[in-house]
Each structure stands twice: as C-alpha cells, then as structure tokens.
Design a protein around this motif. Structure first.
Motif, PDB file in Angstrom:
ATOM      1  N   ALA A  58      66.700  58.097  54.234  1.00 23.96           N
ATOM      2  CA  ALA A  58      65.418  57.407  54.405  1.00 23.96           C
ATOM      3  C   ALA A  58      65.430  56.135  53.556  1.00 23.96           C
ATOM      4  CB  ALA A  58      64.268  58.317  53.993  1.00 23.96           C
ATOM      5  N   TYR A  93      60.549  51.402  53.763  1.00 24.83           N
ATOM      6  CA  TYR A  93      60.331  50.377  54.782  1.00 24.83           C
ATOM      7  C   TYR A  93      59.149  49.471  54.473  1.00 24.83           C
ATOM      8  CZ  TYR A  93      59.880  48.338  59.480  1.00 24.83           C
ATOM      9  OH  TYR A  93      59.821  47.490  60.535  1.00 24.83           O
ATOM     10  N   SER A 117      71.008  54.591  59.057  1.00 30.03           N
ATOM     11  CA  SER A 117      69.787  54.717  58.251  1.00 30.03           C
ATOM     12  C   SER A 117      68.823  53.574  58.536  1.00 30.03           C
ATOM     13  CB  SER A 117      70.149  54.745  56.761  1.00 30.03           C
ATOM     14  OG  SER A 117      71.025  55.809  56.461  1.00 30.03           O
ATOM     15  N   THR A 119      65.157  53.955  60.247  1.00 30.07           N
ATOM     16  CA  THR A 119      63.981  53.528  59.483  1.00 30.07           C
ATOM     17  C   THR A 119      63.133  52.550  60.273  1.00 30.07           C
ATOM     18  OG1 THR A 119      65.136  53.868  57.380  1.00 30.07           O
ATOM     19  CG2 THR A 119      63.233  52.399  57.353  1.00 30.07           C
ATOM     20  N   LYS A 146      61.533  54.431  63.410  1.00 29.17           N
ATOM     21  CA  LYS A 146      60.542  55.420  62.995  1.00 29.17           C
ATOM     22  C   LYS A 146      59.261  54.762  62.484  1.00 29.17           C
ATOM     23  CE  LYS A 146      62.702  59.353  63.707  1.00 29.17           C
ATOM     24  NZ  LYS A 146      62.187  60.375  64.654  1.00 29.17           N
ATOM     25  N   ASN A 147      59.359  53.509  62.042  1.00 30.91           N
ATOM     26  CA  ASN A 147      58.181  52.795  61.543  1.00 30.91           C
ATOM     27  C   ASN A 147      57.605  51.826  62.561  1.00 30.91           C
ATOM     28  OD1 ASN A 147      57.687  53.319  58.403  1.00 30.91           O
ATOM     29  ND2 ASN A 147      59.889  53.423  58.802  1.00 30.91           N
ATOM     30  N   GLN A 205      67.923  53.970  49.466  1.00 30.98           N
ATOM     31  CA  GLN A 205      66.470  54.113  49.525  1.00 30.98           C
ATOM     32  C   GLN A 205      65.747  52.783  49.327  1.00 30.98           C
ATOM     33  OE1 GLN A 205      64.855  57.002  46.807  1.00 30.98           O
ATOM     34  NE2 GLN A 205      62.820  56.906  47.678  1.00 30.98           N
TER      35      GLN A 205
END
Length: 398
Positions: free
Chosen positions: A174, A177, A261, A265, A268-269, A389
């Motif tokens: 993750a 973001y 990743s 990210t 998903k956002n 991250q």
C-alpha cells in the motif's frame, strides 16, 4: 523427455529383462545338473522373483494423472496446495510406486517425490504444498512414475503428460496516496489530460475551427451577429502511465513490485493507470480505471521478464508513449543522460514525467550528478527505498 534419453531407458530395460532370463536359466541349469533338494529349492525359491519382473516388463503402467490447483491465480509469497490423483483400469499388483510431480524450474522448488505401496489399488492421491511461490507464469508438464521388483532386477519408468499453468501475481504494498492527490489540488503536479465540464461555463469567445457544434452559444451569436462558442472550466484528471524498465538488473523484481503497488494505489483511489513495458515484444495498456484494468495490469506484470532488447530511452520515441496525455511514472534502477533528454522532450509537450529510482545500493557520484542535471532541467526524480509506503510523499514539483 529427450529422444536419446528415452531410447537409452528402453535399451536399459531390455538389458534388465534379458538379465532376468539369464539368471532364471542359470538357476534351472544348476538344478538340472546338480540335482538334489537344495538346488531345486533354490530354483523354485527364485522363480517368483524372476516371474514378477517378467510380467512387470509387459505391464504398460497405464495410469492417468489429474492435477488440481485451486485457485489458478496466486499472489507472490502464497503457498500453493497441489493434489495429484492417479487412476488405472487394470489392477496389476505393484510392490511400490514412486510418484514425482515435475515442478517448473521457475518456482525454484526441490523435487516432489512420494512413495506408495498400491498393491491392487486402482486410485490414490498425492498432496503437497509449494511454499512462498515466486512471481510469474509457471507451467507444470509431467508426472513421473517409477516402479520395479523386490530385488531391483527391473525398473520401469513412465512420464504421464499433465500440462497445467498457474499465474502468480507480483507482490504489492500500500502506498500513501493522499500526498500525491494533494499535489493535484495544490497545483504541484497537474496532469495535462483535461476534460471540459459542460456544467461549468466560464465565458464565451469567438468560434474557432474544430469547436463542437454543441458548444455554440446561439443567444450570444444572435446578439453580436457572429458565431460565438462557450468556454468551459476544465477538470484535471489523475491519469498515470507507468513505464517499467525491463533492462536486466539485480533489483528487477523490486521494480515489478513497485509498478504493481503504484498501479493498485492509483486505481483503488479512483484514478486511472496504464502501463508500458519495453523489451522485444513491448506492451501498452492505456490509462483506465476499474477492477478489470487492474487485473489486466497485474496479469502482464506477472508475466514480464527482464529483456535488454529495448531500453526506456527508446520507448520515448514510441508514438504510443509520446502520444498519451498523462503523468508518466518511469520505474527504473538506472538513470541515464538519454532518459533525461527524452523526458525533457516529453515535458516540452506539457507532460509531466516522474522518475522513480529504485536501487539496492547507494548512489554513485555519476548517478548523483545525473539526478542533479535532471532536476535542473525541470524533471522530477524520486529515489525510492524498499519501503514503498511514502514513495509518493517525497515527490515535489520541479
């Protein structure tokens, strides 16, 4: 199996078969010429041990194999449970059976063998687990069977075709973001891909060739007796094109992990992500959103491998690459002058380019000078540690 090896196995089997007959004939000749209880006792005692390999020689080992894996797709690091079921029609009494499932070399696992004492059984199952699966497409080919007699006079081996493929998706982490989202909000990084919002009319202007018919403001046109067009506010979109450097490097798996990743990210956002892979057979997926897009990206990242036939700087000349309006994310472990020059040309076309540099070791003096040169030209260079991250958090407008 190579043809030469298969031929040698058959020859070895015939030699063993002939050896059994020679031993049996020798025992019979000894009993005939020697006579007496002891010699005939030895012959009849040896007779069943000789007849069994003779019968085994003609037995076809007619098993069928079925391998089941559920599900067919995994993430890197998962454990894979495999079940191999063997069945046969004719219950020939086998003293033992060694079953080996030929594991793909890409899984980097030791050979899987298990011994059974089937007797007259027609069906039995082998279960094993492959731990810590590695990324990639792994193809199982054969199940190998090996049996023989009690004295080792004859060995019989057979490979049963049982081809099956599994896909192991790359690992991912993750990434925070909100930081990069804030840069859009604050104007730090603005995607050049803009769309007109018909609900936000900012003003009117004279008609220009190429304007849509629906944009014409008829009332204003009637007042001034000229064609007038509405002007709209634009909405900036979060479109990213991830470019993965496929040149051979020790940190290639880390590059793939970061690309996966980053794509996950962004999508998903609510953003749009695409991918461009170099190499002999380059692949381009334009930016889009949704679960299907993410699955398509992960599918190709699972199958990608190192390929030194086409470097990133060559991709800058690809019309599919330069023709896109998006924020370009170059994922690489090595920054070169050619990359910087190509990125500068893209930036001149009102695009944004971010270099994410991922290395296993520290930066050399030459690399530090290249980073400084890229920053002076207005490019964005972001060194990334193995912890992803906060990878986006350090990105700043150049």
């Amino acid at each position: 199996m190579p043809r030469g090896l298969s031929k040698w196995i058959k020859i070895k089997r015939f030699i063993s078969f002939a050896g059994v007959f020679i031993l049996l004939a020798a025992a019979f000749a000894y009993a005939m010429f020697q006579g007496g209880f002891v010699s005939w006792f030895l012959f009849y005692s040896f007779l069943p041990f000789a007849l069994y390999p003779i019968l085994l020689f003609f037995y076809p080992v007619n098993f069928t194999a079925e391998r089941t894996l559920s599900p067919r797709t995994y993430n890197a690091g998962d454990d894979i449970e495999v079940n191999v079921t063997l069945t046969r029609r004719f219950p020939f009494p086998l003293l033992f059976l060694v079953v080996e499932d030929v594991i793909p070399g890409s899984l980097m696992q030791k050979e899987i063998k298990q011994m059974f004492f089937p007797g007259f059984k027609k069906k039995f199952k082998m279960t094993y687990t492959i731990g810590n699966a590695s990324r990639g497409e792994h193809i199982f080919q054969n199940v190998r069977l090996k049996t023989g007699d009690a004295l080792g006079l004859l060995e019989k081996e057979k490979r049963i075709p049982c081809k099956q493929a599994i896909l192991v998706y790359p690992p991912h982490e993750a990434i925070f973001y909100r930081s990069i989202r804030n840069m859009f909000d604050q104007g730090g990084i603005v995607s050049p891909l803009s769309s007109h919002d018909p609900s936000l009319v900012a003003g009117i202007r004279e008609y220009e060739p190429g304007d849509r018919f629906s944009w014409i403001d008829w009332k204003a046109s009637a007042r001034v007796n000229e064609m007038m067009t509405k002007e709209f506010d634009t909405r900036e979109s979060d479109d990213f094109l991830i470019v993965l450097d496929t040149m051979p490097t020790e940190t290639f798996e880390v590059l793939v992990k970061f690309a996966a990743s980053a794509a996950r990210t962004v999508i998903k956002n609510g953003g749009k992500a695409g991918i461009l892979l170099g190499g002999k057979e380059s692949l381009f997926i334009p930016p889009s959103s949704g679960a299907d897009q993410l699955q398509a990206i992960f599918y190709h990242l699972a199958k990608v491998s190192e390929d030194g036939s086409q470097s990133v700087e060559n991709l800058f000349e690809d019309p599919r690459f330069s023709g896109q309006s998006a924020v370009y994310m170059i994922v690489t472990s090595k920054l070169t002058k050619q990359m910087i020059d190509g990125a500068e040309r893209l930036r001149g076309k009102k695009n944004r380019v971010i270099f994410f540099l991922i290395k296993g070791e520290g930066w050399s003096m030459e690399e530090t000078e290249l980073i400084a040169a890229a920053v002076r030209k207005g490019l964005i260079v972001q060194p990334v540690e193995h912890d992803f991250q906060m990878a986006f958090a350090g990105v700043k407008q150049a």
